[in-house]
Design a protein around this motif. Structure first.
Motif, PDB file in Angstrom:
ATOM      1  N   ALA A  30       6.750  11.870 -18.357  1.00  0.00           N
ATOM      2  CA  ALA A  30       5.782  12.384 -17.554  1.00  0.00           C
ATOM      3  C   ALA A  30       5.016  11.221 -16.770  1.00  0.00           C
ATOM      4  CB  ALA A  30       4.630  12.930 -18.568  1.00  0.00           C
ATOM      5  N   ARG A  31       4.864  10.092 -17.048  1.00  0.00           N
ATOM      6  CA  ARG A  31       4.453   9.168 -16.271  1.00  0.00           C
ATOM      7  C   ARG A  31       5.410   8.792 -15.232  1.00  0.00           C
ATOM      8  NH1 ARG A  31       0.113   5.482 -16.444  1.00  0.00           N
ATOM      9  NH2 ARG A  31      -0.412   6.370 -18.565  1.00  0.00           N
ATOM     10  N   THR A  32       6.362   8.596 -15.560  1.00  0.00           N
ATOM     11  CA  THR A  32       7.530   8.523 -14.353  1.00  0.00           C
ATOM     12  C   THR A  32       7.695   9.432 -13.265  1.00  0.00           C
ATOM     13  OG1 THR A  32       8.817   7.250 -15.776  1.00  0.00           O
ATOM     14  CG2 THR A  32       9.971   8.088 -13.965  1.00  0.00           C
ATOM     15  N   THR A  33       7.347  10.775 -13.843  1.00  0.00           N
ATOM     16  CA  THR A  33       7.354  11.742 -12.826  1.00  0.00           C
ATOM     17  C   THR A  33       6.198  11.910 -12.047  1.00  0.00           C
ATOM     18  OG1 THR A  33       8.622  13.497 -14.434  1.00  0.00           O
ATOM     19  CG2 THR A  33       7.358  14.630 -12.859  1.00  0.00           C
ATOM     20  N   CYS A  34       4.994  11.667 -12.630  1.00  0.00           N
ATOM     21  CA  CYS A  34       3.512  11.258 -11.611  1.00  0.00           C
ATOM     22  C   CYS A  34       4.001  10.256 -10.691  1.00  0.00           C
ATOM     23  CB  CYS A  34       2.632  11.195 -12.628  1.00  0.00           C
ATOM     24  SG  CYS A  34       2.009  12.463 -13.554  1.00  0.00           S
ATOM     25  N   THR A  35       4.434   9.218 -10.703  1.00  0.00           N
ATOM     26  CA  THR A  35       4.637   8.057 -10.118  1.00  0.00           C
ATOM     27  C   THR A  35       5.779   8.534  -9.027  1.00  0.00           C
ATOM     28  OG1 THR A  35       4.170   6.502 -12.148  1.00  0.00           O
ATOM     29  CG2 THR A  35       5.417   5.641  -9.975  1.00  0.00           C
ATOM     30  N   GLU A  36       6.787   9.166  -9.358  1.00  0.00           N
ATOM     31  CA  GLU A  36       7.769   9.543  -8.236  1.00  0.00           C
ATOM     32  C   GLU A  36       6.945  10.607  -7.274  1.00  0.00           C
ATOM     33  OE1 GLU A  36      11.838   9.211 -11.073  1.00  0.00           O
ATOM     34  OE2 GLU A  36      10.870  11.050 -10.930  1.00  0.00           O
ATOM     35  N   LEU A  37       6.125  11.442  -7.730  1.00  0.00           N
ATOM     36  CA  LEU A  37       5.682  12.558  -6.857  1.00  0.00           C
ATOM     37  C   LEU A  37       4.492  11.700  -6.012  1.00  0.00           C
ATOM     38  CD1 LEU A  37       4.240  15.249  -6.109  1.00  0.00           C
ATOM     39  CD2 LEU A  37       2.816  15.151  -8.211  1.00  0.00           C
ATOM     40  N   ALA A  38       3.771  10.738  -6.457  1.00  0.00           N
ATOM     41  CA  ALA A  38       2.808   9.996  -5.653  1.00  0.00           C
ATOM     42  C   ALA A  38       3.731   9.262  -4.538  1.00  0.00           C
ATOM     43  CB  ALA A  38       1.863   9.025  -6.478  1.00  0.00           C
ATOM     44  N   ARG A  39       4.781   8.476  -5.067  1.00  0.00           N
ATOM     45  CA  ARG A  39       5.586   7.461  -4.041  1.00  0.00           C
ATOM     46  C   ARG A  39       6.273   8.764  -2.851  1.00  0.00           C
ATOM     47  NH1 ARG A  39       8.493   3.872  -8.308  1.00  0.00           N
ATOM     48  NH2 ARG A  39       6.878   2.113  -8.516  1.00  0.00           N
ATOM     49  N   PHE A  40       6.739   9.979  -3.364  1.00  0.00           N
ATOM     50  CA  PHE A  40       7.102  10.899  -2.267  1.00  0.00           C
ATOM     51  C   PHE A  40       6.261  11.166  -1.461  1.00  0.00           C
ATOM     52  CE2 PHE A  40       7.737  15.189  -1.124  1.00  0.00           C
ATOM     53  CZ  PHE A  40       8.836  15.045  -0.290  1.00  0.00           C
ATOM     54  N   VAL A  41       5.276  11.647  -1.582  1.00  0.00           N
ATOM     55  CA  VAL A  41       4.024  12.066  -0.721  1.00  0.00           C
ATOM     56  C   VAL A  41       3.769  10.844   0.237  1.00  0.00           C
ATOM     57  CG1 VAL A  41       3.478  14.032  -2.080  1.00  0.00           C
ATOM     58  CG2 VAL A  41       2.076  11.827  -2.172  1.00  0.00           C
ATOM     59  N   CYS A  42       3.443   9.643  -0.387  1.00  0.00           N
ATOM     60  CA  CYS A  42       3.226   8.747   0.169  1.00  0.00           C
ATOM     61  C   CYS A  42       4.289   8.177   1.462  1.00  0.00           C
ATOM     62  CB  CYS A  42       2.612   7.239  -0.529  1.00  0.00           C
ATOM     63  SG  CYS A  42       1.058   7.573  -1.358  1.00  0.00           S
ATOM     64  N   ARG A  43       5.376   8.384   0.972  1.00  0.00           N
ATOM     65  CA  ARG A  43       6.376   7.870   1.922  1.00  0.00           C
ATOM     66  C   ARG A  43       6.340   8.356   3.371  1.00  0.00           C
ATOM     67  NH1 ARG A  43      11.547   6.155   0.423  1.00  0.00           N
ATOM     68  NH2 ARG A  43      12.492   7.588   2.086  1.00  0.00           N
ATOM     69  N   SER A  44       5.617   9.678   3.649  1.00  0.00           N
ATOM     70  CA  SER A  44       5.519  10.184   5.117  1.00  0.00           C
ATOM     71  C   SER A  44       4.440  11.112   5.474  1.00  0.00           C
ATOM     72  CB  SER A  44       6.973  11.040   5.224  1.00  0.00           C
ATOM     73  OG  SER A  44       7.055  11.789   4.289  1.00  0.00           O
ATOM     74  N   LEU A  45       3.598  11.432   4.220  1.00  0.00           N
ATOM     75  CA  LEU A  45       2.682  12.280   4.405  1.00  0.00           C
ATOM     76  C   LEU A  45       1.109  11.762   4.172  1.00  0.00           C
ATOM     77  CD1 LEU A  45       3.952  15.352   2.177  1.00  0.00           C
ATOM     78  CD2 LEU A  45       3.871  15.259   4.715  1.00  0.00           C
ATOM     79  N   CYS A  46       1.133  10.731   3.728  1.00  0.00           N
ATOM     80  CA  CYS A  46      -0.237  10.167   3.465  1.00  0.00           C
ATOM     81  C   CYS A  46      -0.281   8.595   3.145  1.00  0.00           C
ATOM     82  CB  CYS A  46      -0.793  10.887   2.100  1.00  0.00           C
ATOM     83  SG  CYS A  46      -0.041  10.622   0.833  1.00  0.00           S
ATOM     84  N   ASP A  47      -1.541   8.345   3.082  1.00  0.00           N
ATOM     85  CA  ASP A  47      -1.508   6.675   2.923  1.00  0.00           C
ATOM     86  C   ASP A  47      -1.831   6.269   1.604  1.00  0.00           C
ATOM     87  OD1 ASP A  47      -1.472   6.168   5.631  1.00  0.00           O
ATOM     88  OD2 ASP A  47      -3.284   6.693   5.959  1.00  0.00           O
ATOM     89  N   ALA A  48      -2.433   7.260   0.759  1.00  0.00           N
ATOM     90  CA  ALA A  48      -2.863   7.102  -0.668  1.00  0.00           C
ATOM     91  C   ALA A  48      -2.620   8.316  -1.418  1.00  0.00           C
ATOM     92  CB  ALA A  48      -4.078   6.220  -0.841  1.00  0.00           C
ATOM     93  N   ALA A  49      -2.255   8.344  -2.600  1.00  0.00           N
ATOM     94  CA  ALA A  49      -2.331   9.590  -3.605  1.00  0.00           C
ATOM     95  C   ALA A  49      -2.700   9.192  -4.914  1.00  0.00           C
ATOM     96  CB  ALA A  49      -0.762   9.964  -3.344  1.00  0.00           C
ATOM     97  N   THR A  50      -3.115  10.245  -5.706  1.00  0.00           N
ATOM     98  CA  THR A  50      -3.352   9.873  -7.216  1.00  0.00           C
ATOM     99  C   THR A  50      -2.958  11.243  -7.990  1.00  0.00           C
ATOM    100  OG1 THR A  50      -5.290   8.764  -6.889  1.00  0.00           O
ATOM    101  CG2 THR A  50      -5.247   9.779  -8.865  1.00  0.00           C
TER     102      THR A  50
END
Length: 387
Positions: A30-50
């Motif tokens: 679960a923790r890895t999935t959350c990290t992958e989600l945050a990294r994905f949206v930060c690649r092109s959509l936002c500056d920070a994610a939680t």
């Protein structure tokens, strides 16, 4: 909006969806999935994610990733509001002027797993960008649901394995005993290998080493059934070969049973002898007073469950200076190696003279690499106590 721009937007959303499928949910953690989600949206959509998860226990798991300035913190929102609305929405900006983040629920199959919050310094998100955030969040939520179901199934399996895992019985005080069990499967507690000791009359002790075909929970259940049947048959205090004969007959009546190998050793300290019988199992080893080893030639009859019988008894001297080693094949067998070569490697060991059975076991496991093998390992060391 022109047809060309509409087509461009659709292609961009499709590429984003494909990238999300590749980058999110690569594991069942679960923790890895959350990290992958945050990294994905930060690649092109936002500056920070939680990504914040609803807790399985008292403390929620939180994964964060910041693409640009760590100071671009994300405003915290209550999960209650997200759960109530069930859609992405903007939160009020902090008093410090931090840009308002968008909050997206992690929803899968009608169950809320948490919330994704994303923000960027230059303002809000377009409708297409918000749709991409929602798609990524839904994808992550599905993987989180799978991860939690997997974790629950694993907890159930481990609870059952704990119920099946039983220490061998106590031998007579005239026998010093040590055992080790090492499961092959990561996270498993017990498989199809087992060892047992049964007290008999006149100071004798029956030592048992068994190995059920297969691995994991199903083999563990079969192992428990074999173990119970053996205790019942051994209570008649028959010679080892007759114990195997009766056990084979009992097991053969149920064609659903998995075959198993088994080695019996009946120790008689009063006469300093041991009687052996084998149902397709590897032979035991005796370490002498000087630490050298010798394989005992015990005829291997058919595995248990065949109904063929044909077990023989062999008797050997066993003095208080000797240490008997019984084991399952996981201790010696290696992929691509002939079993005779594996046994020769064991017979070539020279262990510390006079070592206690427990120390002898640990040293044998260390030298044979028993803690890094592909099969379950059960091993037993026994020594007759001097009078």
């Amino acid at each position: 909006m022109s047809a060309s721009s509409t087509g461009h937007a659709e292609r961009a959303r499709l590429r984003a969806a494909e990238e999300a499928a590749e980058r999110i949910g690569t594991t069942l953690d679960a923790r890895t999935t959350c990290t992958e989600l945050a990294r994905f949206v930060c690649r092109s959509l936002c500056d920070a994610a939680t990504v914040e998860l609803l807790p399985d226990d008292a403390v929620p798991a939180v994964a964060e990733h910041t693409a640009a300035d760590p100071a671009a913190a994300v405003a915290r929102a209550t999960l209650h509001r997200v759960a109530t609305e069930g859609r992405a929405h903007l939160l009020e900006a902090d008093r410090g002027g931090v840009p308002a983040p968008v909050s997206v629920p992690l929803l899968a199959h009608g169950h809320l797993h948490g919330v994704l919050r994303a923000a960027r310094a230059d303002g809000g998100f377009t409708a297409d960008e918000t749709a991409t955030l929602q798609h990524a969040a839904r994808l992550a939520a599905v993987h989180l649901a799978h991860a939690r179901r997997h974790a629950a199934a694993r907890r159930t399996a481990l609870d059952l394995q704990r119920a099946l895992l039983a220490e061998p019985g106590r031998p007579h005080p005239n026998v010093e005993l040590a055992t080790r069990y090492l499961p092959a499967e990561r996270g498993a507690l017990v498989g199809g290998d087992w060892c047992e000791t049964i007290r008999l009359h006149y100071g004798r002790t029956l030592l048992v080493m068994g190995d059920v075909m297969g691995h994991g929970l199903e083999a563990a259940v079969e192992m428990s059934a074999y173990r119970s049947a053996l205790r019942y048959v051994a209570s008649a205090e028959l010679p080892p070969h007759r114990v195997l004969r009766q056990l084979d007959a009992v097991v053969a009546r149920d064609d659903r049973r998995r075959p198993a190998t088994c080695l019996l050793a009946q120790l008689d300290p009063a006469r300093s002898i041991a009687s052996f019988a084998s149902a397709g199992h590897l032979p035991p080893v005796v370490f002498g007073a000087d630490g050298s080893a010798r394989l005992l030639a015990v005829p291997a009859g058919p595995p248990l469950g065949t109904g063929a019988g044909g077990y023989e008894i062999v008797t050997s001297a066993l003095t208080p200076a000797d240490t008997l080693l019984m084991f399952t094949d996981g201790l010696v067998e290696r992929r691509g190696e002939d079993i005779d070569a594996s046994l020769s490697r064991l017979a070539g060991l020279r262990l510390p003279a006079g070592a206690a059975p427990a120390d002898l076991l640990d040293e044998a496991l260390r030298r044979l690499g028993g803690r890094h093998v592909e099969d379950d390992v059960a091993v037993l060391a026994a020594r007759i106590r001097g009078r």
